[in-house]
Design a protein around this motif. Structure first.
Motif, short mmCIF file in Angstrom:
data_model
loop_
_atom_site.label_atom_id
_atom_site.label_comp_id
_atom_site.label_asym_id
_atom_site.label_seq_id
_atom_site.Cartn_x
_atom_site.Cartn_y
_atom_site.Cartn_z
N ASP A 161 0.85 -1.18 0.00
CA ASP A 161 0.00 0.00 0.00
C ASP A 161 0.89 1.23 0.00
O ASP A 161 2.11 1.13 0.05
N GLY A 162 0.28 2.41 -0.06
CA GLY A 162 1.02 3.65 -0.20
C GLY A 162 1.52 4.28 1.07
O GLY A 162 2.15 5.33 1.04
N SER A 163 1.27 3.67 2.22
CA SER A 163 1.72 4.23 3.49
C SER A 163 3.07 3.63 3.87
O SER A 163 3.27 2.43 3.78
N ALA A 164 3.99 4.49 4.32
CA ALA A 164 5.30 4.01 4.76
C ALA A 164 5.28 3.60 6.23
O ALA A 164 6.29 3.13 6.75
N VAL A 165 4.15 3.74 6.91
CA VAL A 165 4.05 3.37 8.32
C VAL A 165 4.13 1.85 8.43
O VAL A 165 3.32 1.13 7.85
N VAL A 166 5.10 1.38 9.20
CA VAL A 166 5.34 -0.05 9.35
C VAL A 166 4.39 -0.63 10.40
O VAL A 166 4.28 -0.09 11.50
N PRO A 167 3.69 -1.71 10.06
CA PRO A 167 2.79 -2.32 11.05
C PRO A 167 3.60 -2.92 12.20
O PRO A 167 4.70 -3.44 12.00
N ARG A 168 3.06 -2.81 13.37
CA ARG A 168 3.71 -3.34 14.57
C ARG A 168 2.72 -4.19 15.34
O ARG A 168 1.55 -3.84 15.46
N HIS A 175 7.75 -9.99 7.01
CA HIS A 175 8.58 -8.80 7.13
C HIS A 175 8.01 -7.68 6.25
O HIS A 175 7.12 -7.91 5.44
N VAL A 176 8.54 -6.50 6.46
CA VAL A 176 8.09 -5.32 5.73
C VAL A 176 9.27 -4.77 4.94
O VAL A 176 10.39 -4.73 5.44
N GLU A 177 9.00 -4.34 3.71
CA GLU A 177 10.03 -3.71 2.89
C GLU A 177 9.44 -2.48 2.20
O GLU A 177 8.22 -2.36 2.05
N GLU A 178 10.30 -1.57 1.81
CA GLU A 178 9.87 -0.36 1.10
C GLU A 178 9.33 -0.78 -0.26
O GLU A 178 9.82 -1.70 -0.90
N HIS A 179 8.28 -0.07 -0.68
CA HIS A 179 7.69 -0.36 -1.98
C HIS A 179 7.11 0.93 -2.57
O HIS A 179 6.08 1.41 -2.12
N GLN A 180 7.81 1.50 -3.51
CA GLN A 180 7.34 2.68 -4.25
C GLN A 180 6.83 3.80 -3.33
O GLN A 180 5.76 4.35 -3.53
N GLY A 181 7.60 4.11 -2.31
CA GLY A 181 7.24 5.18 -1.38
C GLY A 181 6.32 4.73 -0.26
O GLY A 181 6.07 5.47 0.69
N ARG A 206 5.36 -8.86 3.41
CA ARG A 206 5.53 -10.18 2.79
C ARG A 206 5.39 -11.25 3.87
O ARG A 206 6.04 -11.18 4.90
N ALA A 207 4.54 -12.23 3.61
CA ALA A 207 4.32 -13.32 4.54
C ALA A 207 4.68 -14.63 3.85
O ALA A 207 4.09 -14.97 2.83
N GLU A 208 5.66 -15.32 4.41
CA GLU A 208 6.07 -16.61 3.88
C GLU A 208 5.24 -17.68 4.60
O GLU A 208 5.38 -17.88 5.81
#
Length: 128
Positions: free
Chosen positions: A78-85, A108-114, A119-121
């Motif tokens: 999504d477009g928010s850079a706020v990392v879920p905790r 884990h969380v990674e940057e994606h287009q701002g 990603r869940a394995e």
């Protein structure tokens, strides 16, 4: 071993988790991932990731599935850079990432287009 991939925009609205869950399970079934117990776990993970993106994210939501043998990864961007905790559950929620942790081998969380991509394995698909 080849990698199978699918990605699509998630329609934003109150039915987003249900609609996306059905789409993902349909794709996985076509690819041969038909174990019901495993699919139940996938449905919960997809629902939680999409719910978080729709409720707390910004802009468009994109879902991607990658499958290679017993390994399947589901990503929601999504477009928010706020990392879920992960947080302690309360009357308003807080159980989503606990469920994701319990039903996956890693997330884990990674940057994606701002914004971000979560990603869940998934647990390896059971050999049968």
């Amino acid at each position: 071993m080849s990698t199978l991939t699918a990605h699509f925009d998630v329609p934003i609205g109150p039915d987003s988790p249900r609609t996306t869950r059905k789409a993902v399970l349909g794709i996985l079934t076509v690819w041969g991932y038909t174990d019901e117990s495993w699919a139940d776990d996938v449905a919960v993970v997809v629902s939680e990731l999409v719910t978080n993106a729709v409720q707390h994210g910004a802009g468009a939501v994109l879902l991607e599935i990658e499958a290679y043998g017993p390994q399947v990864v589901v990503s929601v961007a999504d477009g928010s850079a706020v990392v879920p905790r992960r947080r302690e559950p309360d009357g308003r929620g807080g159980r989503g990432l606990m469920l994701v942790e319990a039903l996956t081998t890693r997330w884990h969380v990674e940057e994606h287009q701002g914004g971000k991509r979560v990603r869940a394995e998934l647990r390896p698909y059971p050999r049968g």
